[in-house]
Structure formats: C-alpha cells, structure tokens
Design a protein around this motif. Structure first.
Motif, short mmCIF file in Angstrom:
data_model
loop_
_atom_site.label_atom_id
_atom_site.label_comp_id
_atom_site.label_asym_id
_atom_site.label_seq_id
_atom_site.Cartn_x
_atom_site.Cartn_y
_atom_site.Cartn_z
N ILE A 4 2.07 1.69 -3.72
CA ILE A 4 1.00 2.00 -4.59
C ILE A 4 0.54 3.72 -4.31
N ALA A 5 0.88 4.03 -3.03
CA ALA A 5 0.62 5.57 -2.62
C ALA A 5 1.73 6.38 -3.30
N ALA A 6 2.82 6.13 -3.09
CA ALA A 6 4.16 6.57 -3.91
C ALA A 6 4.05 6.49 -5.19
N LEU A 7 3.37 5.64 -5.83
CA LEU A 7 3.38 5.74 -7.36
C LEU A 7 2.07 6.77 -7.87
N THR A 8 1.05 6.71 -6.77
CA THR A 8 0.09 7.61 -7.48
C THR A 8 0.56 8.93 -7.48
N ILE A 9 1.53 9.45 -6.64
CA ILE A 9 1.96 10.73 -6.72
C ILE A 9 3.22 11.12 -7.84
N ALA A 10 3.93 9.99 -8.16
CA ALA A 10 5.22 9.99 -9.02
C ALA A 10 5.00 10.84 -10.13
N ASP B 170 -2.01 6.16 -13.73
CA ASP B 170 -2.78 5.36 -14.58
C ASP B 170 -2.68 3.99 -14.57
N VAL B 171 -1.26 3.28 -14.38
CA VAL B 171 -0.95 2.36 -14.36
C VAL B 171 -1.37 1.53 -13.14
N VAL B 172 -1.32 2.30 -11.97
CA VAL B 172 -1.78 1.78 -10.52
C VAL B 172 -3.21 1.63 -10.61
N LEU C 238 -6.13 -3.19 0.68
CA LEU C 238 -5.70 -4.14 -0.24
C LEU C 238 -4.70 -5.13 0.33
N LEU C 239 -4.84 -6.52 -0.13
CA LEU C 239 -3.90 -7.48 0.62
C LEU C 239 -3.14 -7.88 -0.59
N ALA C 240 -3.54 -7.93 -1.89
CA ALA C 240 -2.95 -8.74 -2.98
C ALA C 240 -3.63 -8.22 -4.39
N LEU C 241 -2.85 -7.62 -5.22
CA LEU C 241 -3.15 -7.30 -6.42
C LEU C 241 -3.80 -8.54 -7.23
N PRO C 242 -4.53 -8.07 -8.40
CA PRO C 242 -4.94 -9.43 -9.35
C PRO C 242 -3.90 -9.95 -10.03
N ASN D 135 0.84 -1.20 -0.04
CA ASN D 135 -0.08 -0.10 0.10
C ASN D 135 0.88 1.25 0.11
N LYS D 136 2.05 1.31 0.47
CA LYS D 136 3.00 2.44 0.56
C LYS D 136 3.65 2.78 -0.90
#
Length: 408
Positions: free
Chosen positions: A118-124, A130-132, A149-153, A115-116
């Motif tokens: 994903i949070a970092a990639l949302t602001i990169a 878009d990918v995340v 979120l525990l695991a991505l598809p 989750n950390k």
C-alpha cells in the motif's frame, strides 16, 4: 521433430509500457489485484492492564455428573436448555487486538507485506493513490489496536486468532465474558489452532475453572463450548472458519505409490503463504485428516448453527452460510550446510591450575630456545626487495620478537 530451446533473460526491473493505454476500469482492477494476495495474520486478544482471570459469573455452581449429562440424542434439548438459562455476560473485559509475536522479526504475518504494498502504490501515481485510498477508507477493514491494517474490506485474508489463554482454550468452559473489542466485528475469515488436548484430557468430575461438568463422550473428548459461543456472539460478519492442524501430513499419490510423488497436483487447493510456512486447505483425499478432527469440525458447525438461531445473545444472522474447513501447514526451511561440527578437544580431567601453568612455562622455554638459533638463509634466493634478510651478516636492523601465548 523437436524445436530448439529459446534462451532469454528477464531483467530485474520489469515495465509494461502499454499499461497507460489500457481502459481505466482495467487499470483500477489491476491496482486492486496488486494488494489482494491471500495471506494470514497472527493476532490475539490481549487484556488491557490486567491478566486473564476466569470466573463464571453468569451461571451458579452446579454439581452436574456424567449420569445426568445429556447424550447425543438429547443435543436439541441441551441447546434449548442452555439458551433458556443463559443471561447476558455481566463482565465487561476491555481487550485489544495485538500481534501474537512481540518481536517483529519473528512475526510471519502477511499484513507486513500488505502495508508495504500500500505504501508503494501511494507513491506510484495519482491513479494508484486514489484506488488505494478508496480501499483503505472503505468500511470493514480489520485493524490492530494501534491502527495497523490487518485486512482490507472484502479481502480473502485469514485472521489467525487467539481469544483465550492456552489453559482456558483447552477446557470446555463457556465464554461468559464480553471482550469489548470493536475490531472483531469486521473479521470475516478466522482460523484457530486445533487443540489435540481435547482428545487426551480425562473426563473431570467437576471443572476447576467454572464448576461444571462439560459434555464428553466415552473416549474422553472435551468439547470446547467457548468456541461456538465466541463465534456466534462476537463475530457477526463471519463467513469462513478454519481449524489449523499442525500435525497433518500429505498422503502418497494413489495412482503410482512407487514413484515417490507425494503431491496430487490435479486438485486445486487454497493456500496462504506466510514467511517459511504455507497453509493449505486440507481434504481427506490429499491429506491424512484424522477422524477425530473431522468429528470436531462437524460438532462445532452443528452447534454454531443451532445456537446462533436459538440464542438472543448471538449476533450472527446467517449461520448456515458460514463455511467450515481445516488448514494444514508445511514448512519451507532449507537444511543446514553441514551437520558436522568442528572437533574441539576436551580439557584434560584431573589436572589443576598449577599443572597447566607449568606446562605453559615449559612451552615458553622451548620457544625461546628456538628463537635464539639463527638459521642460515641464502640471500640470493630471496627475490623480493626486503629491508631485512634472516642470516645475512650485513644486517643492522634491530627488532623484537613477540609471541601471543593465548593462541598456543
């Protein structure tokens, strides 16, 4: 001829300037790989509003004895008889997925790091956002009851799951309830703790939990029927299953045992890093896997395949494609700096409070006598510019002297 060593320093902030000039497909693959590190998350099924209470509602009480219990040769007939007499569970148990550890500091699950990231990639940048976003919105993500979120598809993360309390997990009862947890449908890789109590429990005449005598070999092995019931009925998309044996140890190197090398680095191993623990997929060449653990794995895989094909309650369509394995655990904990503790003198025995008080009073009197005696000091020997010098008759500075008796 040996070349001289090249020394260089790696800066803390590392950048890759040509990254924007890479093809878009390659950049998107790099963004996806940034959140695809295999890990393990530790969760459990928690009952909403009430505690677990196990009563077999599907099958009536049956006085089965070891004499008429089926043997290995009658395994096929036993599965057929079990499927013929089974009915759909009438008990609907409302459960939810929650972390095993209630304290976040003691939870070593990898979904915190996921989750950390994903949070970092949302602001990169916009491309990483878009990918995340597409990965998170994709169907098949495993989440807790509060939406964490525990695991991505399609990820390689493993869900370490506790689906029964310990006293029920150690038994051989069937799984005669419906947990009513939609999050279980998205789990593709699951691991459960291998219970060594299955080899140590005696054969009961009648199980006190459900009233049946479960299958047991001559060496008093209790087979967990609830395990293949749970996998076949409530994990329809299961792809991999693992037993986690915390008692597994590595073997010494076979090539040169005297060298002290305990790691066979030539064999590739799947590993999952979780805090101070690392989980490795174990094999009999590198790890000292006990025969009873391997037999239990073979029994579970065989029962799961045949039960999934025969039972109408099973929701798994391809049981032959499920991969079974064993995970070993190693701890990476640094030893303490010093094992020696500071010596603390013990309180003398046989002395009451009055004696201790008299000792303190005598010590205070001695300190008062010493403080009244002025020790002559040569003023020329003092180099610092002090307002008061002990022993100088020209001093006219009044002061008080205090002693903290609690430190004496």
């Amino acid at each position: 001829m040996h070349s001289s060593r090249i020394k260089f320093e790696i800066p803390d902030e590392r950048t890759f300037s040509p990254f924007p000039r890479l093809p878009p497909e390659l950049r998107q693959k790099i963004w996806r790989e940034a959140v695809s590190t295999p890990g393990m998350s530790f969760v459990k099924l928690e009952s909403r509003g009430r505690n677990w209470r196990w009563v077999s509602m599907n099958r009536p009480f049956s006085q089965v004895t070891p004499d008429n219990a089926s043997t290995k040769s009658d395994d096929l007939d036993e599965i057929a008889l079990e499927v013929k007499n089974e009915v759909a569970p009438r008990r609907l148990w409302d459960t939810r997925l929650v972390p095993i550890s209630a304290n976040k500091k003691s939870d070593i699950s990898s979904y915190h790091g996921l989750n950390k990231q994903i949070a970092a990639l949302t602001i990169a940048c916009g491309e990483s956002l878009d990918v995340v976003s597409s990965l998170v919105r994709k169907k098949g993500a495993v989440r807790t009851s509060n939406g964490k979120l525990l695991a991505l598809p399609g990820s390689s993360d493993i869900i370490f799951l506790e689906y029964l309390p310990s006293e029920l997990f150690e038994s051989g009862c069937s799984y005669d309830i419906d947990p009513n947890c939609p999050s279980l449908d998205n789990i593709r890789r699951v691991a459960v703790r291998y219970c060594h109590q299955w080899q140590e429990k005696p054969v009961p005449s009648v199980c006190p939990l459900c009233g049946l005598v479960h299958e047991a070999a001559s060496n008093s092995v209790v087979y967990p029927n609830h395990l293949y019931h749970f996998l076949a009925r409530h994990l329809p998309n299961l792809e991999e299953f693992y037993f986690v044996d915390y008692f597994l140890l590595r073997k010494a190197a076979q090539s040169n045992p005297s060298s002290g090398e305990y790691y066979n680095r030539n064999l590739p191993q799947r590993k999952y890093k979780c805090g101070p623990r690392t989980y490795y997929e174990a094999d009999d060449k590198t790890w000292d896997v006990k025969p009873q653990v391997l037999r239990m794995q073979e029994w579970l895989q065989d029962r799961f395949i045949r039960y999934s094909k025969a039972s109408q309650l099973s929701r798994h369509q391809n049981p032959e494609k499920v991969r079974f394995g064993i995970l070993a655990c190693e701890w990476d904990i640094a030893p303490p700096v010093s094992l020696k503790t500071q010596y603390i003198p013990s309180t003398p025995k046989g002395r009451n409070k009055r004696v201790i008080y008299e000792d303190h009073a005598l010590r205070r009197q001695r300190l008062r006598r010493k403080s009244r005696i002025a020790v002559p000091v040569d003023s020329n020997a003092v180099a610092a510019n002090l307002p008061f010098v002990f022993g100088n008759p020209d001093n006219s500075f009044d002061f008080t002297f205090e002693v903290d008796w609690r430190r004496m």
